[in-house]
Design a protein around this motif. Structure first.
Motif, PDB file in Angstrom:
ATOM      1  N   TYR A 147       0.835  -1.203   0.000  1.00 25.10           N
ATOM      2  CA  TYR A 147       0.000   0.000   0.000  1.00 25.10           C
ATOM      3  C   TYR A 147       0.871   1.256   0.000  1.00 25.10           C
ATOM      4  O   TYR A 147       0.622   2.211  -0.753  1.00 25.10           O
ATOM      5  N   HIS A 158      -0.475  14.581  -6.443  1.00 26.58           N
ATOM      6  CA  HIS A 158      -1.608  15.203  -5.763  1.00 26.58           C
ATOM      7  C   HIS A 158      -1.109  16.246  -4.757  1.00 26.58           C
ATOM      8  O   HIS A 158      -1.630  17.364  -4.683  1.00 26.58           O
ATOM      9  N   ASP A 202      -6.269  14.812   5.757  1.00 20.95           N
ATOM     10  CA  ASP A 202      -6.415  13.821   4.688  1.00 20.95           C
ATOM     11  C   ASP A 202      -6.104  12.412   5.197  1.00 20.95           C
ATOM     12  O   ASP A 202      -6.777  11.447   4.844  1.00 20.95           O
ATOM     13  N   GLU A 205      -9.016  10.961   6.998  1.00 16.28           N
ATOM     14  CA  GLU A 205     -10.091  10.542   6.088  1.00 16.28           C
ATOM     15  C   GLU A 205      -9.676   9.324   5.276  1.00 16.28           C
ATOM     16  O   GLU A 205     -10.483   8.437   5.002  1.00 16.28           O
ATOM     17  N   ARG A 206      -8.410   9.289   4.889  1.00 16.55           N
ATOM     18  CA  ARG A 206      -7.943   8.153   4.088  1.00 16.55           C
ATOM     19  C   ARG A 206      -7.975   6.862   4.914  1.00 16.55           C
ATOM     20  O   ARG A 206      -8.262   5.788   4.405  1.00 16.55           O
ATOM     21  N   ALA A 209     -11.414   5.750   4.792  1.00 21.27           N
ATOM     22  CA  ALA A 209     -11.708   5.177   3.464  1.00 21.27           C
ATOM     23  C   ALA A 209     -11.122   3.762   3.348  1.00 21.27           C
ATOM     24  O   ALA A 209     -11.765   2.863   2.786  1.00 21.27           O
ATOM     25  N   LEU A 210      -9.932   3.558   3.901  1.00 18.56           N
ATOM     26  CA  LEU A 210      -9.329   2.215   3.829  1.00 18.56           C
ATOM     27  C   LEU A 210     -10.109   1.223   4.685  1.00 18.56           C
ATOM     28  O   LEU A 210     -10.290   0.067   4.301  1.00 18.56           O
ATOM     29  N   GLU A 211     -10.554   1.688   5.865  1.00 20.40           N
ATOM     30  CA  GLU A 211     -11.388   0.821   6.708  1.00 20.40           C
ATOM     31  C   GLU A 211     -12.653   0.438   5.942  1.00 20.40           C
ATOM     32  O   GLU A 211     -13.076  -0.719   5.964  1.00 20.40           O
ATOM     33  N   ALA A 212     -13.246   1.434   5.252  1.00 20.14           N
ATOM     34  CA  ALA A 212     -14.497   1.186   4.510  1.00 20.14           C
ATOM     35  C   ALA A 212     -14.295   0.140   3.424  1.00 20.14           C
ATOM     36  O   ALA A 212     -15.253  -0.524   3.020  1.00 20.14           O
ATOM     37  N   ARG A 213     -13.072  -0.014   2.962  1.00 22.64           N
ATOM     38  CA  ARG A 213     -12.791  -0.974   1.900  1.00 22.64           C
ATOM     39  C   ARG A 213     -12.215  -2.269   2.469  1.00 22.64           C
ATOM     40  O   ARG A 213     -11.554  -3.023   1.754  1.00 22.64           O
TER      41      ARG A 213
ATOM     42  N   TYR B  47     -21.247   8.088  11.163  1.00 24.20           N
ATOM     43  CA  TYR B  47     -20.138   7.271  11.697  1.00 24.20           C
ATOM     44  C   TYR B  47     -20.662   6.213  12.681  1.00 24.20           C
ATOM     45  O   TYR B  47     -20.162   5.095  12.721  1.00 24.20           O
ATOM     46  N   TYR B  52     -17.910   3.224  12.810  1.00 21.83           N
ATOM     47  CA  TYR B  52     -16.665   3.994  13.032  1.00 21.83           C
ATOM     48  C   TYR B  52     -16.666   4.587  14.440  1.00 21.83           C
ATOM     49  O   TYR B  52     -15.619   4.825  15.019  1.00 21.83           O
ATOM     50  N   HIS B  56     -13.405   3.626  15.474  1.00 22.23           N
ATOM     51  CA  HIS B  56     -12.381   4.519  14.929  1.00 22.23           C
ATOM     52  C   HIS B  56     -12.282   5.800  15.760  1.00 22.23           C
ATOM     53  O   HIS B  56     -11.192   6.296  16.012  1.00 22.23           O
ATOM     54  N   PHE B  57     -13.432   6.326  16.160  1.00 21.15           N
ATOM     55  CA  PHE B  57     -13.457   7.522  17.006  1.00 21.15           C
ATOM     56  C   PHE B  57     -13.724   7.061  18.439  1.00 21.15           C
ATOM     57  O   PHE B  57     -14.803   6.557  18.737  1.00 21.15           O
ATOM     58  N   VAL B  81     -17.975  -3.200   8.278  1.00 26.72           N
ATOM     59  CA  VAL B  81     -17.908  -2.531   6.965  1.00 26.72           C
ATOM     60  C   VAL B  81     -18.427  -3.428   5.841  1.00 26.72           C
ATOM     61  O   VAL B  81     -18.727  -2.941   4.753  1.00 26.72           O
ATOM     62  N   LEU B  86     -19.807   3.049   3.837  1.00 22.62           N
ATOM     63  CA  LEU B  86     -19.834   4.499   4.066  1.00 22.62           C
ATOM     64  C   LEU B  86     -19.178   5.236   2.894  1.00 22.62           C
ATOM     65  O   LEU B  86     -18.084   4.898   2.458  1.00 22.62           O
ATOM     66  N   PHE B  88     -18.268   9.279   2.030  1.00 25.77           N
ATOM     67  CA  PHE B  88     -18.302  10.587   2.689  1.00 25.77           C
ATOM     68  C   PHE B  88     -18.006  11.728   1.727  1.00 25.77           C
ATOM     69  O   PHE B  88     -17.965  11.531   0.513  1.00 25.77           O
ATOM     70  N   ASN B  90     -15.475  14.089   0.891  1.00 26.26           N
ATOM     71  CA  ASN B  90     -14.333  14.421   0.039  1.00 26.26           C
ATOM     72  C   ASN B  90     -14.044  13.291  -0.950  1.00 26.26           C
ATOM     73  O   ASN B  90     -13.596  12.217  -0.550  1.00 26.26           O
ATOM     74  N   VAL B  92     -11.705  12.880  -3.270  1.00 24.61           N
ATOM     75  CA  VAL B  92     -10.291  12.505  -3.475  1.00 24.61           C
ATOM     76  C   VAL B  92      -9.797  11.605  -2.350  1.00 24.61           C
ATOM     77  O   VAL B  92      -9.089  10.628  -2.585  1.00 24.61           O
ATOM     78  N   ASN B  93     -10.184  11.933  -1.123  1.00 27.56           N
ATOM     79  CA  ASN B  93      -9.680  11.155   0.010  1.00 27.56           C
ATOM     80  C   ASN B  93     -10.300   9.764   0.110  1.00 27.56           C
ATOM     81  O   ASN B  93      -9.902   8.968   0.959  1.00 27.56           O
ATOM     82  N   GLN B  94     -11.281   9.494  -0.732  1.00 28.42           N
ATOM     83  CA  GLN B  94     -11.856   8.140  -0.719  1.00 28.42           C
ATOM     84  C   GLN B  94     -11.184   7.226  -1.729  1.00 28.42           C
ATOM     85  O   GLN B  94     -11.471   6.036  -1.788  1.00 28.42           O
ATOM     86  N   ILE B  95     -10.297   7.805  -2.534  1.00 30.68           N
ATOM     87  CA  ILE B  95      -9.523   6.963  -3.455  1.00 30.68           C
ATOM     88  C   ILE B  95      -8.446   6.284  -2.618  1.00 30.68           C
ATOM     89  O   ILE B  95      -7.731   6.955  -1.859  1.00 30.68           O
ATOM     90  N   SER B  96      -8.351   4.982  -2.741  1.00 29.46           N
ATOM     91  CA  SER B  96      -7.438   4.251  -1.859  1.00 29.46           C
ATOM     92  C   SER B  96      -5.989   4.671  -2.083  1.00 29.46           C
ATOM     93  O   SER B  96      -5.194   4.678  -1.162  1.00 29.46           O
ATOM     94  N   SER B 156     -17.112   1.632  -5.512  1.00 28.92           N
ATOM     95  CA  SER B 156     -16.148   0.845  -4.736  1.00 28.92           C
ATOM     96  C   SER B 156     -16.804   0.225  -3.509  1.00 28.92           C
ATOM     97  O   SER B 156     -16.459  -0.883  -3.102  1.00 28.92           O
ATOM     98  N   ILE B 157     -17.754   0.951  -2.931  1.00 28.06           N
ATOM     99  CA  ILE B 157     -18.472   0.410  -1.774  1.00 28.06           C
ATOM    100  C   ILE B 157     -19.551  -0.576  -2.245  1.00 28.06           C
ATOM    101  O   ILE B 157     -19.717  -1.650  -1.663  1.00 28.06           O
TER     102      ILE B 157
END
Lengths: 254, 286
Positions: A147, A158, A202, A205-206, A209-213, B47, B52, B56-57, B81, B86, B88, B90, B92-96, B156-157
Motif C-alpha cells: 500500500y 496530488h 487527509d 479521512e484516508r 476510506a481504507l477501513e471502509a474498503r 459514523y 466507526y 475509529h473515534f 464494513v 460508508l 463521505f 471528500n 479525493v480522500n476516498q480513493i485508496s 467501490s463500496i
C-alpha cells in the motif's frame, strides 16, 4: 507518477520480483565484486544487452546520459584535482594539477553509479507499479508495504498540485515568495503549515476510506489479476543470488 | 436493518455531546435522508451507523447501535464494513491510492474481502454500470472529475455488497451536474431495494427521492417523518435547516393571503404545481 514505458520485450516478461532481485544483486556486485572492471563489465555484458532485447536502448541511453553526465563531471573534477591519494600528475594548468589516482577513483565511482543506475532504470522502465505491488504481495510482503509503495507513487503529484494551490492562495494574500533567500525563507512557514495540516486531515479521512474498503479485514486477500511466476523465474532469482555471493566471495579472496 | 437506542456520543476532548439520546430505526429497503445545519450531528450519526463510532473515534458512547443484527460495540469494524458501507464528502480522500485504474480501484475492496477472482469482473462491471462509469474503467482515479470520483467511491463500496449504504453529504463538493449524476445513481440503487441513509443539505433532491426524512438539531432528532411532513415544517427554519424553493414560495403566497388552504406546503416541483394551480390567476393579479 511512474517511469514505466509500455512494451513487451524480454524484461517486460520477467516477474517483478526477479527483476528486483537482479537489480539488488547488481548493486551489491558494483561495490563488492572482484576487481575494478566488474561494474563496467556488468553494464556492458548484462545491462546493455538487456536494454537492447527489451527495446529500450534510446530512452535508456538518454536517461543514463542526463543523470550520469553531470555527476561524472563533478566526480572527475573533484577527485582529479583534490583526491588526497593523488600523487602522479597527469597534466597541470598553472597551479592546478590533475592526478592519476584521483581520475582512476572517479572512473571507478562513475562505473559503479552507471551499474546501479543502469539496473534501477531497467527495473522502473519495465515494471508497472501495480505489477510490482502484486508481485511483492504474491511473495508474502505485508499489505501495508504494498500500500505504501502504491500510495506514495500516486499521492506525490496530488501533493504537488495542492502545494501549488496553497502557494497561489498565499500569494493572492500578498505573501512574497520570490526574491532574496531571506524573503523566501520567511515565506516557507505560511506555505508548509497549511500543507502539513491539510495532509493530517487527509490522513484521517484516508484511514476511514481504507477501513471502509475492508483493508484491515482478517480474511485472506485475493487479487484481481494473476501474475505468472513459473519455475524458471525462481531458478533465475536463485541463480542471481548464488552468482552474486560467489563473486563477492571471490572478491574478498582475491 | 438499523436500530439505534438512546445513543449519546461525545468526541474525545469535546465539552458537549455531538449526539444526544438519539433513537431511531431504519427498515430494509428504506431511503432515509438526514438533514440538519452544520454541527447538528449528521456526520457523527453516519459514523455511528457504520461502526466507526466507537471503533475509529474513541469518544464516550452511551446507548446502542444494531447494524443488520450486529451490535456495533462488540462486532469488529472489519466485519461491520461488510454490512454497512460508508461514502463521505471528500471524493479525493476516498480513493485508496493503492490502485492505478478505476477498474482496479473498484476491485480493491473485493480483494480485501477475499472474493474469488472469477466473481470479481461481473461485480465490478455491475457496480460501474450502476454509477455510470463504464467508459472510464481504464483511467487513473485521480484523472476523474470530482463527480466521477464520488461515483467511483460509491461503486467501490457497492461492489462489496453492503446491506446498508450510508452517505455523508456526498454532493458537498460537487458541481450541479456532478450532484445530479450522483443522485441519479443513488435513486437507481433505491429503486432496486437498497437500504440507504443519506445526510444531505440539498433538500429539493431529498424531497424528490427519499422515503423518509430525519431532521437533527443540536445532536437531537427534532423531526422524523415523510418528506412532505418534515420539509414543509416551519420548525426547519427555526433550526437553520432552510426549506426548498417551492416551500418558501408557497409559504410566502400563504402569508400574502393568496390561499386559505390548510394543506401541507409543497416540497417538490410537482406538489408546487398542484398547490399553485387553483390560485394562479389570483397570484398574477396580485
Amino acid at each position: 507518477m511512474t517511469l514505466y514505458i509500455p512494451g513487451d520485450g524480454f524484461l517486460y516478461r520477467r516477474h517483478p520480483v526477479t527483476k528486483l532481485v537482479f537489480m539488488l544483486c547488481v548493486a551489491f556486485l558494483a561495490f563488492l565484486g572482484p576487481g575494478r572492471w566488474t561494474p563496467l563489465l556488468i553494464f556492458l555484458a548484462a545491462l546493455l544487452p538487456l536494454a537492447l532485447f527489451s527495446g529500450l536502448v534510446r530512452p535508456y541511453g538518454g536517461a543514463l546520459w542526463r543523470i550520469l553526465a553531470p555527476l561524472a563531471f563533478f566526480l572527475f573534477v573533484l577527485h582529479g584535482l583534490f583526491n588526497p591519494a593523488g600523487r602522479t600528475v597527469l597534466f597541470s594548468v598553472g597551479p592546478v594539477a590533475v592526478k592519476l589516482e584521483g581520475v582512476v577513483f572517479a572512473a571507478l565511482m562513475t562505473s559503479r553509479l552507471l551499474c546501479v543506475l543502469g539496473a534501477s532504470l531497467l527495473f522502473v522502465f519495465t515494471t508497472p507499479p501495480s505489477a510490482l505491488m502484486l508481485g511483492l504481495a504474491q511473495h508474502g510482503a505485508p499489505p501495508w508495504l504494498t500500500y505504501v509503495i502504491g500510495a506514495t507513487l500516486q499521492i506525490i503529484p496530488h501533493m504537488r498540485a495542492r502545494a501549488a494551490a496553497i502557494t497561489a492562495a498565499q500569494q493572492a494574500r500578498g505573501l512574497e515568495t520570490t526574491g532574496s533567500l531571506r524573503v523566501r525563507a520567511r515565506a516557507l512557514m505560511p506555505m508548509v503549515t497549511p500543507l502539513v495540516l491539510s495532509s493530517l486531515v487527509d490522513a484521517e479521512e484516508r484511514a476511514i476510506a481504507l477501513e471502509a474498503r475492508a483493508f484491515r479485514s482478517s480474511r485472506p486477500k485475493t487479487s484481481l489479476t494473476e501474475l505468472a511466476d513459473p519455475p524458471v523465474e525462481r531458478v533465475a532469482r536463485q541463480a542471481c543470488v548464488v552468482c552474486t555471493l560467489l563473486l563477492i566471495g571471490a572478491g574478498q579472496w582475491l | 436493518m438499523i436500530r439505534v437506542e438512546g445513543l449519546t456520543y461525545t468526541y474525545p476532548f469535546a465539552g458537549q455531546p455531538a449526539l444526544r439520546d438519539v433513537s431511531l430505526t431504519v427498515a430494509a429497503g428504506e431511503f432515509v435522508a438526514i438533514v440538519g445545519a452544520n454541527d447538528s450531528g449528521k456526520s457523527t450519526l453516519c459514523y455511528a451507523l457504520t461502526g466507526y463510532i466507537p471503533h475509529h473515534f474513541h469518544g464516550a458512547m452511551l446507548g446502542s447501535v444494531q447494524i443488520a443484527g450486529m451490535d456495533s460495540r462488540s462486532t469488529p469494524l472489519a466485519e461491520l464494513v461488510t454490512v454497512a458501507g460508508l461514502v463521505f464528502q471528500n471524493p479525493v480522500n476516498q480513493i485508496s491510492g493503492a490502485r492505478f485504474t478505476v477498474y482496479e480501484e473498484v476491485a480493491f475492496g473485493l480483494e480485501n474481502l477475499g472474493a474469488p477472482r472469477a466473481e470479481m469482473a461481473a461485480r465490478i462491471d455491475e457496480a460501474l454500470a450502476l454509477v455510470g462509469l463504464e467508459g472510464v474503467a481504464d483511467r487513473s482515479p485521480y484523472a476523474l472529475s470530482g463527480g466521477q470520483q464520488q461515483r467511483l467511491a460509491l461503486a467501490s463500496i457497492l461492489t462489496m455488497a453492503p446491506q446498508v449504504l450510508v452517505l455523508d453529504e456526498p454532493t458537498a463538493q460537487l458541481d450541479p451536474l456532478g450532484s445530479r449524476d450522483l443522485f441519479a445513481a443513488i435513486h437507481r440503487l433505491s429503486r432496486r431495494g437498497a437500504t440507504i441513509i443519506m445526510a444531505e443539505h440539498k433538500l429539493e433532491w431529498i424531497a424528490r427521492f427519499a422515503d423518509r426524512v430525519i431532521a437533527l438539531a443540536g445532536g437531537q432528532v427534532v423531526l422524523d417523518g415523510a418528506p412532505r411532513e418534515v420539509l414543509a415544517s416551519p420548525l426547519l427554519e427555526q433550526h437553520a435547516i432552510g426549506r426548498t424553493r417551492f416551500t418558501q414560495v408557497a409559504a410566502r403566497a400563504r402569508a400574502l393571503g393568496l390561499t386559505s388552504s390548510d394543506a401541507l406546503l409543497p416540497v417538490t416541483l410537482e406538489e408546487a404545481v398542484d398547490f399553485f394551480r387553483p390560485i394562479l390567476p389570483k397570484a398574477i393579479n396580485a
